[in-house]
Design a protein around this motif. Structure first.
Motif, PDB file in Angstrom:
ATOM      1  N   ARG A 182       0.846  -1.198   0.000  1.00 37.78           N
ATOM      2  CA  ARG A 182       0.000   0.000   0.000  1.00 37.78           C
ATOM      3  C   ARG A 182       0.876   1.240   0.000  1.00 37.78           C
ATOM      4  NH1 ARG A 182      -3.937   0.010   4.850  1.00 37.78           N
ATOM      5  NH2 ARG A 182      -2.171   0.850   5.976  1.00 37.78           N
ATOM      6  N   THR A 183       0.729   2.102  -0.987  1.00 43.21           N
ATOM      7  CA  THR A 183       1.581   3.290  -1.090  1.00 43.21           C
ATOM      8  C   THR A 183       0.846   4.564  -0.702  1.00 43.21           C
ATOM      9  OG1 THR A 183       1.040   3.519  -3.449  1.00 43.21           O
ATOM     10  CG2 THR A 183       3.014   2.256  -2.885  1.00 43.21           C
ATOM     11  N   SER A 184      -0.326   4.431  -0.124  1.00 39.25           N
ATOM     12  CA  SER A 184      -1.113   5.593   0.274  1.00 39.25           C
ATOM     13  C   SER A 184      -0.641   6.139   1.617  1.00 39.25           C
ATOM     14  CB  SER A 184      -2.585   5.192   0.400  1.00 39.25           C
ATOM     15  OG  SER A 184      -2.718   4.192   1.397  1.00 39.25           O
ATOM     16  N   SER A 185      -1.273   7.242   2.046  1.00 38.12           N
ATOM     17  CA  SER A 185      -1.157   7.704   3.423  1.00 38.12           C
ATOM     18  C   SER A 185      -2.378   7.195   4.187  1.00 38.12           C
ATOM     19  CB  SER A 185      -1.100   9.229   3.486  1.00 38.12           C
ATOM     20  OG  SER A 185       0.065   9.703   2.843  1.00 38.12           O
ATOM     21  N   ALA A 186      -2.184   6.886   5.469  1.00 42.43           N
ATOM     22  CA  ALA A 186      -3.265   6.261   6.225  1.00 42.43           C
ATOM     23  C   ALA A 186      -3.295   6.777   7.647  1.00 42.43           C
ATOM     24  CB  ALA A 186      -3.092   4.740   6.226  1.00 42.43           C
ATOM     25  N   ALA A 187      -4.475   6.682   8.270  1.00 36.93           N
ATOM     26  CA  ALA A 187      -4.638   7.042   9.677  1.00 36.93           C
ATOM     27  C   ALA A 187      -5.760   6.198  10.262  1.00 36.93           C
ATOM     28  CB  ALA A 187      -4.948   8.526   9.827  1.00 36.93           C
ATOM     29  N   VAL A 188      -5.567   5.750  11.486  1.00 37.63           N
ATOM     30  CA  VAL A 188      -6.568   4.948  12.185  1.00 37.63           C
ATOM     31  C   VAL A 188      -7.298   5.839  13.185  1.00 37.63           C
ATOM     32  CG1 VAL A 188      -6.936   2.998  13.746  1.00 37.63           C
ATOM     33  CG2 VAL A 188      -5.250   2.823  11.898  1.00 37.63           C
ATOM     34  N   GLU A 217     -13.077  -3.451  13.509  1.00 36.35           N
ATOM     35  CA  GLU A 217     -11.832  -2.792  13.906  1.00 36.35           C
ATOM     36  C   GLU A 217     -12.024  -1.283  13.765  1.00 36.35           C
ATOM     37  OE1 GLU A 217      -8.305  -4.256  11.975  1.00 36.35           O
ATOM     38  OE2 GLU A 217      -9.116  -6.296  11.825  1.00 36.35           O
ATOM     39  N   PRO A 218     -11.121  -0.479  14.323  1.00 43.46           N
ATOM     40  CA  PRO A 218     -11.226   0.971  14.127  1.00 43.46           C
ATOM     41  C   PRO A 218     -11.188   1.335  12.643  1.00 43.46           C
ATOM     42  CG  PRO A 218      -9.685   0.471  15.893  1.00 43.46           C
ATOM     43  CD  PRO A 218     -10.038  -0.840  15.254  1.00 43.46           C
ATOM     44  N   LEU A 219     -11.903   2.392  12.300  1.00 41.27           N
ATOM     45  CA  LEU A 219     -11.894   2.866  10.917  1.00 41.27           C
ATOM     46  C   LEU A 219     -10.481   3.274  10.504  1.00 41.27           C
ATOM     47  CD1 LEU A 219     -15.107   5.069  10.637  1.00 41.27           C
ATOM     48  CD2 LEU A 219     -14.551   3.116   9.184  1.00 41.27           C
ATOM     49  N   ASN A 220     -10.133   2.916   9.279  1.00 44.18           N
ATOM     50  CA  ASN A 220      -8.829   3.235   8.708  1.00 44.18           C
ATOM     51  C   ASN A 220      -9.065   4.148   7.513  1.00 44.18           C
ATOM     52  OD1 ASN A 220      -6.121   3.149   8.145  1.00 44.18           O
ATOM     53  ND2 ASN A 220      -6.141   1.109   7.253  1.00 44.18           N
ATOM     54  N   VAL A 221      -8.648   5.417   7.597  1.00 41.79           N
ATOM     55  CA  VAL A 221      -8.866   6.381   6.521  1.00 41.79           C
ATOM     56  C   VAL A 221      -7.617   6.442   5.649  1.00 41.79           C
ATOM     57  CG1 VAL A 221      -9.384   8.781   5.953  1.00 41.79           C
ATOM     58  CG2 VAL A 221     -10.495   7.698   7.913  1.00 41.79           C
ATOM     59  N   LEU A 222      -7.834   6.386   4.343  1.00 41.29           N
ATOM     60  CA  LEU A 222      -6.733   6.327   3.381  1.00 41.29           C
ATOM     61  C   LEU A 222      -6.801   7.502   2.416  1.00 41.29           C
ATOM     62  CD1 LEU A 222      -7.156   2.553   2.450  1.00 41.29           C
ATOM     63  CD2 LEU A 222      -5.546   3.501   4.103  1.00 41.29           C
ATOM     64  N   GLY A 303      -5.801  13.471  -9.695  1.00 44.43           N
ATOM     65  CA  GLY A 303      -6.544  13.885  -8.514  1.00 44.43           C
ATOM     66  C   GLY A 303      -6.136  13.096  -7.288  1.00 44.43           C
ATOM     67  N   ALA A 304      -6.956  13.152  -6.255  1.00 40.28           N
ATOM     68  CA  ALA A 304      -6.683  12.451  -4.999  1.00 40.28           C
ATOM     69  C   ALA A 304      -7.907  11.659  -4.596  1.00 40.28           C
ATOM     70  CB  ALA A 304      -6.317  13.445  -3.898  1.00 40.28           C
ATOM     71  N   LYS A 305      -7.678  10.463  -4.116  1.00 40.35           N
ATOM     72  CA  LYS A 305      -8.755   9.581  -3.679  1.00 40.35           C
ATOM     73  C   LYS A 305      -8.734   9.463  -2.160  1.00 40.35           C
ATOM     74  CE  LYS A 305      -9.995   4.645  -3.693  1.00 40.35           C
ATOM     75  NZ  LYS A 305      -9.609   3.299  -4.202  1.00 40.35           N
ATOM     76  N   TRP A 306      -9.913   9.645  -1.551  1.00 44.25           N
ATOM     77  CA  TRP A 306     -10.083   9.443  -0.117  1.00 44.25           C
ATOM     78  C   TRP A 306     -11.015   8.250   0.093  1.00 44.25           C
ATOM     79  CZ3 TRP A 306      -8.062  12.318   4.018  1.00 44.25           C
ATOM     80  CH2 TRP A 306      -7.349  13.468   3.661  1.00 44.25           C
ATOM     81  N   ALA A 307     -10.640   7.378   1.020  1.00 46.34           N
ATOM     82  CA  ALA A 307     -11.465   6.210   1.311  1.00 46.34           C
ATOM     83  C   ALA A 307     -11.336   5.868   2.788  1.00 46.34           C
ATOM     84  CB  ALA A 307     -11.037   5.021   0.447  1.00 46.34           C
ATOM     85  N   ALA A 308     -12.264   5.074   3.270  1.00 45.70           N
ATOM     86  CA  ALA A 308     -12.207   4.584   4.648  1.00 45.70           C
ATOM     87  C   ALA A 308     -12.547   3.102   4.644  1.00 45.70           C
ATOM     88  CB  ALA A 308     -13.170   5.348   5.552  1.00 45.70           C
ATOM     89  N   THR A 309     -11.753   2.324   5.337  1.00 46.27           N
ATOM     90  CA  THR A 309     -11.949   0.880   5.405  1.00 46.27           C
ATOM     91  C   THR A 309     -12.286   0.469   6.831  1.00 46.27           C
ATOM     92  OG1 THR A 309     -10.379   0.482   3.598  1.00 46.27           O
ATOM     93  CG2 THR A 309     -10.860  -1.363   5.044  1.00 46.27           C
ATOM     94  N   ARG A 310     -13.241  -0.454   6.950  1.00 44.96           N
ATOM     95  CA  ARG A 310     -13.470  -1.097   8.241  1.00 44.96           C
ATOM     96  C   ARG A 310     -13.429  -2.606   8.027  1.00 44.96           C
ATOM     97  NH1 ARG A 310     -17.565  -0.668  13.444  1.00 44.96           N
ATOM     98  NH2 ARG A 310     -15.779  -0.322  14.807  1.00 44.96           N
ATOM     99  N   TRP A 311     -12.489  -3.249   8.723  1.00 45.67           N
ATOM    100  CA  TRP A 311     -12.415  -4.703   8.702  1.00 45.67           C
ATOM    101  C   TRP A 311     -13.283  -5.238   9.841  1.00 45.67           C
ATOM    102  CZ3 TRP A 311      -7.327  -2.335   8.179  1.00 45.67           C
ATOM    103  CH2 TRP A 311      -6.879  -2.337   6.843  1.00 45.67           C
TER     104      TRP A 311
END
Length: 323
Positions: A182-188, A217-222, A303-311
């Motif tokens: 994964r080459t994005s920036s991320a924050a939990v 799990e806690p939300l992971n924003v990418l 452009g830039a893509k924003w996403a949020a993942t929840r496992w």
């Protein structure tokens, strides 16, 4: 920051943990709101005081009563998500209302957004859109406009001070190295930062996927800049008894090219618009990893893509007890 809290912080930074604790406890006993909040955070993280979630909640209540806005927002979050005590949505909402009346600011903004959500007395959605069912044999579900533009912005802004390049521990040295996939920036978004609007979104997500909010799990924003991607991988984990059963992916914006979620084994590519959600199963009926869940986030071309993942795990997941 009060003089006592600054002294406690300086003592801690210089390695004098016992001095820091004594300074904060003495000032907290006198009603110093910042020191009470500091003691609460130490009880939550387990350093320099042992972790005690119930005591952390007591200290946050005292700090809130003594006039700490930050403690009040944290107390509302932990009251809603059930840290140190059973979940209490009504109690959390009351704390948020009191904080908004007293300070305005973030609490008032959260309360306004919460008021525009169609939720019940426990923060769960009153209704849900029907998903599209994509794929042959292996099903990927997509909900259009699952979250509103305001909710998307709230998610993205909640991590504005946390985003950092994705890293992983080197299996040989244990050192943090750039993530090889994964080459994005991320924050939990940890439990102390789960605003009530965020928790309402997570309850909506649980309802849509037929799971309990406690399983997530806690939300992971990418954040993906041009050229960044998430190469093909599976979300299941090795050697765990509580496996990641479902992945839910929220798309937070539009205005970018590329960034599709691709399932190579299914020859399926899913493009999500701002506010859409995609969910898919990671395991087979026997609980073992499903190879059909292998997926990738295609490179962003413009452009830039924003996403949020929840496992979402097979059983409830306790973020405070991962030892």
């Amino acid at each position: 920051m009060t003089q006592a809290s600054e002294r406690a912080r300086n003592a801690l930074d210089s390695g004098r943990q016992q001095d820091a604790v004594e300074i904060a406890q003495e000032a907290g006993a006198r009603g110093d709101a910042e020191c009470l909040a500091m003691l609460a955070r130490w009880r939550l993280i387990g350093s320099p005081l042992p972790r005690d979630l119930g005591e952390a909640r007591r200290l946050l209540r005292a700090a809130t009563s003594a006039g700490s806005e930050d403690a009040a927002l944290m107390e509302a979050a932990l009251t809603a998500n059930g840290t140190g005590a059973p979940q209490d949505w009504a109690g959390a909402t009351a704390i948020l209302q009191e904080t908004a009346q007293r300070y305005g600011g973030a609490a008032a903004q959260d309360l306004d957004l919460l008021g525009r959500m169609e939720i019940d007395a426990d923060g769960y959605p009153l209704a849900l859109p029907e998903p599209e069912r994509l794929g042959q044999g292996y099903e990927v579900r997509r909900w259009r406009q699952f979250v509103t533009p305001e909710e998307c912005a709230h998610l993205a802004m909640s991590v504005r001070d946390l985003l950092a390049p994705s890293i992983v521990a080197d299996p040989r040295t244990g050192r943090a190295i750039p993530h090889p996939i994964r080459t994005s920036s991320a924050a939990v978004i940890g439990p102390t930062r789960e605003s009530l609007p965020l928790q309402a979104i997570m309850r909506r997500l649980a309802a849509a996927t037929g799971t309990r909010v406690e399983q997530g799990e806690p939300l992971n924003v990418l954040h993906y800049a041009p050229g960044q991607e998430y190469r093909a991988h599976m979300d299941t984990l090795p050697h765990v008894t509580n496996q990641r059963k479902v992945t839910a992916l929220l798309y937070l914006n539009t205005g970018y090219l590329g960034g599709e979620t691709c399932f190579p084994e299914q020859n399926l590519s899913v493009a999500g618009g701002g506010g859409d959600m995609v969910a898919f199963d990671n395991t087979l009926p026997d609980g073992s990893p499903d190879p059909r869940s292998r997926h990738a986030g295609a490179p962003v071309r413009q452009g830039a893509k924003w996403a949020a993942t929840r496992w979402i795990r097979a059983q409830p997941f306790d973020v405070w007890d991962q030892g």
